[in-house]
Design a protein around this motif. Structure first.
Motif, PDB file in Angstrom:
ATOM      1  N   GLU A  94      34.464  -5.818 -11.362  1.00 33.51           N
ATOM      2  CA  GLU A  94      34.930  -6.138 -10.279  1.00 33.51           C
ATOM      3  C   GLU A  94      34.037  -7.012  -9.264  1.00 33.51           C
ATOM      4  O   GLU A  94      34.504  -8.058  -8.739  1.00 33.51           O
ATOM      5  CB  GLU A  94      35.621  -4.872  -9.422  1.00 33.51           C
ATOM      6  CG  GLU A  94      36.716  -3.993  -9.998  1.00 33.51           C
ATOM      7  CD  GLU A  94      36.293  -3.318 -11.231  1.00 33.51           C
ATOM      8  OE1 GLU A  94      35.104  -2.895 -11.053  1.00 33.51           O
ATOM      9  OE2 GLU A  94      37.054  -2.955 -11.947  1.00 33.51           O
ATOM     10  N   GLU A  95      32.765  -6.645  -9.198  1.00 33.11           N
ATOM     11  CA  GLU A  95      31.815  -7.466  -8.537  1.00 33.11           C
ATOM     12  C   GLU A  95      31.699  -8.898  -9.123  1.00 33.11           C
ATOM     13  O   GLU A  95      31.438 -10.100  -8.577  1.00 33.11           O
ATOM     14  CB  GLU A  95      30.468  -6.701  -8.634  1.00 33.11           C
ATOM     15  CG  GLU A  95      30.442  -5.655  -7.740  1.00 33.11           C
ATOM     16  CD  GLU A  95      29.050  -4.631  -7.929  1.00 33.11           C
ATOM     17  OE1 GLU A  95      28.627  -4.078  -7.030  1.00 33.11           O
ATOM     18  OE2 GLU A  95      28.555  -4.566  -9.314  1.00 33.11           O
ATOM     19  N   THR A  96      31.502  -8.970 -10.543  1.00 32.85           N
ATOM     20  CA  THR A  96      31.512 -10.136 -11.397  1.00 32.85           C
ATOM     21  C   THR A  96      32.558 -10.970 -10.977  1.00 32.85           C
ATOM     22  O   THR A  96      32.630 -12.177 -10.820  1.00 32.85           O
ATOM     23  CB  THR A  96      31.404  -9.912 -12.712  1.00 32.85           C
ATOM     24  OG1 THR A  96      30.155  -9.041 -12.817  1.00 32.85           O
ATOM     25  CG2 THR A  96      30.913 -11.088 -13.567  1.00 32.85           C
ATOM     26  N   LYS A  97      33.834 -10.585 -11.242  1.00 30.97           N
ATOM     27  CA  LYS A  97      34.909 -11.069 -10.911  1.00 30.97           C
ATOM     28  C   LYS A  97      35.139 -11.906  -9.400  1.00 30.97           C
ATOM     29  O   LYS A  97      35.401 -13.320  -9.421  1.00 30.97           O
ATOM     30  CB  LYS A  97      36.366 -10.359 -11.317  1.00 30.97           C
ATOM     31  CG  LYS A  97      36.652 -10.252 -12.767  1.00 30.97           C
ATOM     32  CD  LYS A  97      37.904  -9.548 -12.853  1.00 30.97           C
ATOM     33  CE  LYS A  97      38.577  -9.479 -14.289  1.00 30.97           C
ATOM     34  NZ  LYS A  97      39.671  -8.992 -14.539  1.00 30.97           N
ATOM     35  N   GLU A  98      34.727 -11.274  -8.444  1.00 35.73           N
ATOM     36  CA  GLU A  98      34.800 -11.492  -7.147  1.00 35.73           C
ATOM     37  C   GLU A  98      33.711 -12.668  -7.145  1.00 35.73           C
ATOM     38  O   GLU A  98      33.999 -13.794  -6.310  1.00 35.73           O
ATOM     39  CB  GLU A  98      34.477 -10.405  -6.319  1.00 35.73           C
ATOM     40  CG  GLU A  98      34.750 -10.759  -4.750  1.00 35.73           C
ATOM     41  CD  GLU A  98      36.221 -10.923  -4.447  1.00 35.73           C
ATOM     42  OE1 GLU A  98      36.250 -11.843  -3.531  1.00 35.73           O
ATOM     43  OE2 GLU A  98      37.303 -10.591  -5.172  1.00 35.73           O
ATOM     44  N   PHE A  99      32.470 -12.432  -7.646  1.00 32.47           N
ATOM     45  CA  PHE A  99      31.527 -13.296  -7.622  1.00 32.47           C
ATOM     46  C   PHE A  99      31.684 -14.809  -8.163  1.00 32.47           C
ATOM     47  O   PHE A  99      31.740 -16.012  -7.708  1.00 32.47           O
ATOM     48  CB  PHE A  99      30.161 -12.844  -8.290  1.00 32.47           C
ATOM     49  CG  PHE A  99      28.905 -13.872  -8.325  1.00 32.47           C
ATOM     50  CD1 PHE A  99      28.217 -14.019  -7.377  1.00 32.47           C
ATOM     51  CD2 PHE A  99      28.994 -14.683  -9.496  1.00 32.47           C
ATOM     52  CE1 PHE A  99      27.007 -15.022  -7.330  1.00 32.47           C
ATOM     53  CE2 PHE A  99      27.871 -15.659  -9.600  1.00 32.47           C
ATOM     54  CZ  PHE A  99      26.979 -15.703  -8.596  1.00 32.47           C
ATOM     55  N   LEU A 100      32.596 -14.685  -9.224  1.00 30.31           N
ATOM     56  CA  LEU A 100      33.061 -15.781 -10.131  1.00 30.31           C
ATOM     57  C   LEU A 100      33.776 -16.833  -9.436  1.00 30.31           C
ATOM     58  O   LEU A 100      34.190 -17.853  -9.675  1.00 30.31           O
ATOM     59  CB  LEU A 100      33.447 -15.478 -11.262  1.00 30.31           C
ATOM     60  CG  LEU A 100      32.328 -15.102 -12.352  1.00 30.31           C
ATOM     61  CD1 LEU A 100      32.767 -14.585 -13.622  1.00 30.31           C
ATOM     62  CD2 LEU A 100      31.086 -16.096 -12.497  1.00 30.31           C
TER      63      LEU A 100
END
Length: 174
Positions: A94-100
């Motif tokens: 979730e953190e990675t998707k949001e960051f991307l």
């Protein structure tokens, strides 16, 4: 007293000589792993057999990691037909998707990789870039793009993606 210190010193040397540092190095086989990508698909080293891999380790709170991403995207765009560009991040899906959403990064992302990165790969600093040959051997390691200082610049500037081309082309020719 001297004798006690001598035995303490010998014990320390003996224990540390037997302890293998877990940090991987050039020439080592890349350790096996089993991690999830952003689509929740499990990816293993076995799945990547026979491919040249450019691996970047990072996390979204790492300023140098984020700074080098545009240059790594340029490298990926240039060699995407010949190299698998893979990232392992400490962050969860979730953190990675949001960051991307705000930081485009054209690699395949393996998430929740902290245990592998720290306990197996021995990562102590980020970012780290590793080039792995078709046989799974590590051929190149660097901790991020180096900064260079040109006479006309007051502050060092980050190298560009061409820093990685020479070692990458060398591995592609193996």
């Amino acid at each position: 007293m001297r004798l006690a210190l001598f035995f303490l010193f010998v014990s320390y040397i003996s224990v540390n000589a037997q302890r293998k540092d877990i940090e991987v190095d050039i020439g080592d086989s890349f350790p096996a792993f089993e991690l999830k990508n952003l689509n929740n698909k499990t990816v293993t080293l076995e799945d990547l057999k026979g491919k040249v891999i450019f691996l970047n380790t990072w996390f979204n709170g790492c300023k140098p990691c984020v700074e080098e991403m545009p240059e790594l995207n340029k490298l990926s765009n240039k060699y995407k037909d010949r190299v698998l560009f893979l990232s392992m991040t400490l962050d969860n899906k979730e953190e990675t998707k949001e960051f991307l959403k705000t930081h485009p990064y054209n690699f395949e992302h393996l998430v929740d990789a902290e245990p592998f990165l720290k306990d197996v790969l021995g990562s102590k600093a980020y970012p780290r870039n590793i080039i792995i040959d078709r046989n799974g051997k590590i051929q190149f390691i660097t901790y991020g793009l180096p900064h260079i200082k040109r006479p006309e610049d007051k502050e060092p500037i980050m190298s560009d993606f061409t820093f990685f081309e020479k070692p990458l082309l060398k591995v592609l020719s193996l």
